[in-house]
Scaffold this motif. Structure first.
Motif: not given
Length: 144
Positions: A37, A39-41, A43, A109
């Motif tokens: 969860y 962000p960017g993980k 992708s 994060w």
């Protein structure tokens, strides 16, 4: 007034160690799942730019995380001396790894990851402590 005392029984050291390894394994799984969860993980995973970006790294990570899962069963099945040694070695190893991860993962994060790493470090340190202080069996021959 009569005081109620709840029944308690002694839990074998092997069962304690297996339960602690099971807890650590669950925490590893939760941490890796929740990391999806960030962000960017996902992708990065889809693009092949994640930490595990080649078959060798993926295999090494698989070997590394197979150890705690196997220690659940091995803590029950192995003879005491081998059991004690493996629990101390792997407990120290995973405590060090998780402390390193906790120290290097500070970010907004990844607060959850630091939390899990600290919990995992505490549990693996308890594993080392319990294994190091493995209960001794008294020799009945000596008392006769």
């Amino acid at each position: 007034m009569k005081k109620t005392i709840l029944e308690d029984f002694k839990i074998n050291i092997k069962i304690k160690l297996a339960l602690l390894w099971a807890s650590v394994t669950f925490l590893y799984l939760y941490g890796d799942y929740f990391e999806l969860y960030v962000p960017g993980k996902t992708s990065g995973i889809m693009e092949g730019t994640s930490l595990l970006d080649n078959p060798q790294k993926l295999f090494m990570a698989s070997l590394l995380l197979a150890i705690p899962a196997l220690m659940v069963a091995l803590s029950i099945l192995l003879k005491p001396i081998v059991n004690k040694v493996l629990n101390i070695i792997f407990g120290l190893f995973f405590t060090a790894i998780m402390l390193l991860i906790a120290v290097t993962s500070f970010s907004e994060w990844r607060a959850f990851y630091v939390f899990y790493a600290i919990l995992e470090s505490i549990i693996t340190a308890i594993i080392v402590w319990k294994a190091f202080n493995w209960p001794k069996q008294t020799d009945l021959q000596e008392t006769i």
